[in-house]
Design a protein around this motif. Structure first.
Motif, mmCIF file in Angstrom:
data_model
loop_
_atom_site.group_PDB
_atom_site.id
_atom_site.type_symbol
_atom_site.label_atom_id
_atom_site.label_comp_id
_atom_site.label_asym_id
_atom_site.label_seq_id
_atom_site.Cartn_x
_atom_site.Cartn_y
_atom_site.Cartn_z
ATOM 1 N N ASN A 186 0.906 -1.061 0.068
ATOM 2 C CA ASN A 186 0.006 0.094 -0.109
ATOM 3 C C ASN A 186 0.803 1.393 0.066
ATOM 4 O O ASN A 186 2.265 1.101 0.045
ATOM 5 C CB ASN A 186 -0.964 0.050 1.176
ATOM 6 C CG ASN A 186 -0.310 -0.152 2.476
ATOM 7 O OD1 ASN A 186 0.410 0.843 3.085
ATOM 8 N ND2 ASN A 186 -0.368 -1.293 3.098
ATOM 9 N N ASN A 187 0.220 2.568 0.101
ATOM 10 C CA ASN A 187 0.977 3.806 -0.188
ATOM 11 C C ASN A 187 1.749 4.011 1.270
ATOM 12 O O ASN A 187 2.395 5.128 1.224
ATOM 13 C CB ASN A 187 0.035 4.846 -0.328
ATOM 14 C CG ASN A 187 -0.880 5.012 0.592
ATOM 15 O OD1 ASN A 187 -1.138 4.566 1.545
ATOM 16 N ND2 ASN A 187 -1.844 5.952 0.417
ATOM 17 N N GLY A 235 -1.210 7.939 -5.053
ATOM 18 C CA GLY A 235 -2.239 8.299 -4.283
ATOM 19 C C GLY A 235 -3.535 8.719 -4.963
ATOM 20 O O GLY A 235 -3.676 7.954 -6.183
ATOM 21 N N GLN A 236 -4.546 9.123 -4.472
ATOM 22 C CA GLN A 236 -5.819 9.361 -5.013
ATOM 23 C C GLN A 236 -5.835 9.843 -6.477
ATOM 24 O O GLN A 236 -6.502 9.563 -7.540
ATOM 25 C CB GLN A 236 -6.810 10.066 -4.073
ATOM 26 C CG GLN A 236 -7.126 9.545 -3.062
ATOM 27 C CD GLN A 236 -8.064 10.195 -1.930
ATOM 28 O OE1 GLN A 236 -8.861 10.928 -2.423
ATOM 29 N NE2 GLN A 236 -7.705 10.193 -0.683
ATOM 30 N N TYR A 295 -4.636 7.487 -9.147
ATOM 31 C CA TYR A 295 -5.506 6.539 -9.588
ATOM 32 C C TYR A 295 -6.563 7.231 -10.127
ATOM 33 O O TYR A 295 -7.143 6.447 -11.170
ATOM 34 C CB TYR A 295 -5.774 5.821 -8.328
ATOM 35 C CG TYR A 295 -4.778 4.882 -7.832
ATOM 36 C CD1 TYR A 295 -4.267 3.951 -8.375
ATOM 37 C CD2 TYR A 295 -4.460 4.910 -6.723
ATOM 38 C CE1 TYR A 295 -3.500 2.836 -8.124
ATOM 39 C CE2 TYR A 295 -3.460 4.063 -5.828
ATOM 40 C CZ TYR A 295 -3.005 2.968 -6.887
ATOM 41 O OH TYR A 295 -2.149 1.944 -6.426
ATOM 42 N N MET A 314 -4.655 2.405 -1.031
ATOM 43 C CA MET A 314 -4.438 3.697 -0.655
ATOM 44 C C MET A 314 -4.797 4.089 0.967
ATOM 45 O O MET A 314 -4.615 5.027 1.502
ATOM 46 C CB MET A 314 -5.325 4.881 -1.171
ATOM 47 C CG MET A 314 -5.101 4.794 -2.770
ATOM 48 S SD MET A 314 -6.264 6.370 -3.596
ATOM 49 C CE MET A 314 -7.525 5.043 -3.803
ATOM 50 N N ASP A 365 -2.858 14.529 -4.512
ATOM 51 C CA ASP A 365 -2.262 13.223 -3.857
ATOM 52 C C ASP A 365 -1.871 12.422 -4.928
ATOM 53 O O ASP A 365 -2.757 11.472 -5.380
ATOM 54 C CB ASP A 365 -3.446 12.729 -2.941
ATOM 55 C CG ASP A 365 -2.950 11.374 -2.288
ATOM 56 O OD1 ASP A 365 -1.475 11.186 -2.188
ATOM 57 O OD2 ASP A 365 -3.702 10.639 -1.972
#
Length: 318
Positions: free
Chosen positions: A80-81, A194-195, A198, A288, A307
């Protein structure tokens, strides 16, 4: 004759570094070194092979032979991040074991090996990274992790225009840059993104986004399932592993996998037994942490477009 090893990521910066080193040390032994996650964009492979050809430099490719999703299934842990286990295991560990200990990984292949000027390209080598001034936070950790090798980062100390270097050789930049990604790693699927990253993947390559979202759903459910104490102890057979492995390896969906994907919105709040600590297993694992890809798809406009994130390979190996 000195040895020079360029960590060749498939990005524009590492290509510029390769050109810089060849220009400064034209008679030395130079190797492009690529650690393959087996999860890259098709155009990345076009780029690195074309780069090796036009630079007339040998390229060594090392790999564990598994992808990040396969690694997550093996480890029963979702990268994950905050924790990039795939970067550590498939890139950092592979390269460190090979260059420092001489341990050859599962996959080793050469391209343009005839350009290699000496078989021993590791002894007393200087290693190079395509790190620019905007990533100077990575400089210290990388130098520390790669002791006793001498480490150079030409893009920090020199003003080099990546696009001009590509034009010099007539090479088209990797397509992920055309899609406004900030790097050319893992087909836009970097788990440490991050967002905003994506969201861009959803807009530019919806097919890949959906495939990744389904992998997130299935791997998350599998991890929760496999964490049950009876499964961990071996008292109960792991009835999901075979189906999950086949899915992340080939994309083929058994009836069991399809059911997990189709019913996810109903099962994300289920309690999947007890963990080895006796606690209820109900957490949904995501890339995330704060939001799943499924949530992001449903509420794309509400995400934080600033992000971006990124794996920052070789930053925190030790």
């Amino acid at each position: 004759m000195l040895n020079h090893i360029i960590f060749f990521s498939g990005g524009k910066s590492s290509f510029s570094v390769a050109d810089y080193v060849k220009t400064i040390f034209p008679d030395d032994n130079i190797v492009l070194y690529f650690t393959d996650t087996m999860w890259e964009d098709e155009d990345l492979y076009r780029f690195i092979y074309e780069a090796s050809d036009k630079l007339e430099l040998p390229m060594l490719i090392n790999s564990r032979g598994i992808t990040p999703p396969q690694l997550m299934v093996q480890q029963k842990f979702m990268a994950n991040n905050r924790v990039g286990t795939c970067s550590k295991e498939l890139k950092m560990k592979v390269s460190s074991n090979f260059l420092k200990k001489g341990i050859v990984p599962e996959v080793e292949k050469w391209h343009n090996r005839h350009h290699l000027k000496a078989d021993d390209f590791i002894s007393d080598a200087t290693i190079y990274f395509g790190i620019g001034f905007e990533e100077m936070h990575r400089e210290g950790p990388i130098r520390h992790n790669w002791k006793p090798f001498k480490v150079e980062m030409p893009l920090i100390e020199n003003v080099i225009n990546n696009d001009a270097v590509l034009a010099k050789y007539g090479i088209k930049q990797p397509r992920l840059y055309d899609m406004q990604f900030t790097h050319n790693n893992c087909k836009g699927r970097c788990v440490k993104a991050g967002q905003g990253h994506y969201k861009n993947l959803l807009i530019k390559d919806e097919k890949t986004f959906i495939e990744l979202m389904e992998q997130e759903i299935v791997i998350s459910d599998y991890i929760r399932y496999a964490k049950q104490s009876a499964i961990r102890s071996g008292k109960v057979k792991d009835y999901m592993y075979k189906d999950v492995w086949e899915f992340v390896s080939t994309g083929n969906k058994s009836a069991k996998i399809q059911h997990i994907i189709d019913s996810n919105k109903h099962t994300k709040n289920w309690i999947f037994g007890k963990s080895h600590k006796g606690q209820d297993i109900k957490k949904q694992f995501t890339f995330m942490k704060t939001k799943s890809l499924e949530d992001l798809e449903k509420e794309p406009i509400q995400c934080d477009m600033l992000d971006i994130g990124g794996c920052g390979c070789f930053l925190d190996f030790d």
